[in-house]
Design a protein around this motif. Structure first.
Motif, mmCIF file in Angstrom:
data_model
loop_
_atom_site.group_PDB
_atom_site.id
_atom_site.type_symbol
_atom_site.label_atom_id
_atom_site.label_comp_id
_atom_site.label_asym_id
_atom_site.label_seq_id
_atom_site.Cartn_x
_atom_site.Cartn_y
_atom_site.Cartn_z
ATOM 1 N N LEU A 34 0.825 -1.209 0.000
ATOM 2 C CA LEU A 34 0.000 0.000 0.000
ATOM 3 C C LEU A 34 0.861 1.261 0.000
ATOM 4 N N MET A 35 1.951 1.238 0.756
ATOM 5 C CA MET A 35 2.860 2.392 0.776
ATOM 6 C C MET A 35 3.502 2.584 -0.604
ATOM 7 N N SER A 36 3.853 1.481 -1.265
ATOM 8 C CA SER A 36 4.467 1.598 -2.594
ATOM 9 C C SER A 36 3.479 2.162 -3.618
ATOM 10 N N LEU A 37 2.200 1.961 -3.373
ATOM 11 C CA LEU A 37 1.154 2.507 -4.246
ATOM 12 C C LEU A 37 0.760 3.933 -3.846
ATOM 13 N N LYS A 38 1.368 4.443 -2.783
ATOM 14 C CA LYS A 38 1.093 5.798 -2.263
ATOM 15 C C LYS A 38 -0.325 5.951 -1.729
ATOM 16 N N VAL A 39 -0.912 4.851 -1.295
ATOM 17 C CA VAL A 39 -2.272 4.884 -0.758
ATOM 18 C C VAL A 39 -2.335 5.750 0.498
ATOM 19 N N ASP A 40 -1.257 5.775 1.270
ATOM 20 C CA ASP A 40 -1.239 6.564 2.500
ATOM 21 C C ASP A 40 -1.496 8.046 2.243
ATOM 22 N N ILE A 41 -1.046 8.551 1.116
ATOM 23 C CA ILE A 41 -1.256 9.974 0.787
ATOM 24 C C ILE A 41 -2.749 10.254 0.643
ATOM 25 N N PHE A 42 -3.457 9.363 -0.037
ATOM 26 C CA PHE A 42 -4.908 9.533 -0.185
ATOM 27 C C PHE A 42 -5.605 9.464 1.165
ATOM 28 N N LEU A 43 -5.199 8.502 1.999
ATOM 29 C CA LEU A 43 -5.840 8.346 3.308
ATOM 30 C C LEU A 43 -5.573 9.541 4.213
ATOM 31 N N LYS A 44 -4.363 10.085 4.163
ATOM 32 C CA LYS A 44 -4.050 11.283 4.961
ATOM 33 C C LYS A 44 -4.898 12.466 4.527
ATOM 34 N N ASN A 45 -5.315 12.479 3.271
ATOM 35 C CA ASN A 45 -6.182 13.533 2.742
ATOM 36 C C ASN A 45 -7.654 13.155 2.817
ATOM 37 N N ASN A 46 -7.944 12.095 3.561
ATOM 38 C CA ASN A 46 -9.326 11.630 3.765
ATOM 39 C C ASN A 46 -10.016 11.294 2.445
ATOM 40 N N ASP A 47 -9.260 10.733 1.514
ATOM 41 C CA ASP A 47 -9.778 10.381 0.184
ATOM 42 C C ASP A 47 -9.787 8.860 0.037
ATOM 43 N N LEU A 48 -10.796 8.232 0.614
ATOM 44 C CA LEU A 48 -10.894 6.774 0.556
ATOM 45 C C LEU A 48 -11.096 6.298 -0.874
ATOM 46 N N GLY A 49 -11.857 7.019 -1.669
ATOM 47 C CA GLY A 49 -12.059 6.648 -3.072
ATOM 48 C C GLY A 49 -10.747 6.623 -3.848
ATOM 49 N N GLY A 50 -9.915 7.631 -3.652
ATOM 50 C CA GLY A 50 -8.610 7.667 -4.305
ATOM 51 C C GLY A 50 -7.711 6.536 -3.848
ATOM 52 N N ALA A 51 -7.769 6.250 -2.547
ATOM 53 C CA ALA A 51 -6.971 5.151 -2.001
ATOM 54 C C ALA A 51 -7.386 3.825 -2.623
ATOM 55 N N LEU A 52 -8.683 3.609 -2.727
ATOM 56 C CA LEU A 52 -9.170 2.355 -3.317
ATOM 57 C C LEU A 52 -8.876 2.285 -4.807
ATOM 58 N N SER A 53 -8.905 3.414 -5.479
ATOM 59 C CA SER A 53 -8.577 3.418 -6.902
ATOM 60 C C SER A 53 -7.172 2.850 -7.115
ATOM 61 N N GLU A 54 -6.244 3.229 -6.256
ATOM 62 C CA GLU A 54 -4.880 2.708 -6.358
ATOM 63 C C GLU A 54 -4.780 1.271 -5.849
ATOM 64 N N ALA A 55 -5.338 1.000 -4.677
ATOM 65 C CA ALA A 55 -5.224 -0.337 -4.081
ATOM 66 C C ALA A 55 -5.908 -1.403 -4.931
ATOM 67 N N SER A 56 -6.968 -1.026 -5.628
ATOM 68 C CA SER A 56 -7.699 -1.998 -6.452
ATOM 69 C C SER A 56 -6.886 -2.451 -7.662
ATOM 70 N N ARG A 57 -5.816 -1.747 -7.954
ATOM 71 C CA ARG A 57 -4.927 -2.186 -9.034
ATOM 72 C C ARG A 57 -4.190 -3.460 -8.622
ATOM 73 N N ARG A 58 -4.032 -3.628 -7.317
ATOM 74 C CA ARG A 58 -3.284 -4.775 -6.792
ATOM 75 C C ARG A 58 -4.206 -5.883 -6.287
#
Length: 97
Positions: A34-58
């Protein structure tokens, strides 16, 4: 909500110096992914949709975001609203630990 395969364990386990396949080790690998996908940046910005957009690639079982399916049909996936509810419950429990 994720499955660490042997191939993934080999890739990340070696990088992280891991020696077993315990649930804790799999959690560490999932966090590294998740860190390699930069999901943490989305979560820190309270953007769960953005986080899932990246995580769903994996992870095929994740939706791409609100009102979106997963990226890998016909693989079953958790709908966004269900994921969000579970995520928020986990955050609340974490505040009380």
């Amino acid at each position: 909500m994720y499955q660490i395969t042997v191939a993934t364990w080999r890739d990340f386990g070696n990088q992280l110096g891991l020696t077993d396949f315990s649930p804790e080790t799999q959690d560490r690998i999932a966090t590294a992914i998740l860190m390699s996908l930069k999901v943490d940046i989305f979560l820190k910005n309270n953007d769960l949709g953005g986080a899932l957009s990246e995580a769903s690639r994996r992870w095929a079982a994740l939706p791409q975001g609100p009102d979106l399916p997963n990226r890998h049909p016909p693989q079953p996936y958790m709908p966004f609203d269900t994921f969000k509810k579970n995520y928020e419950e986990e955050l609340q429990q974490g505040d009380h630990k």
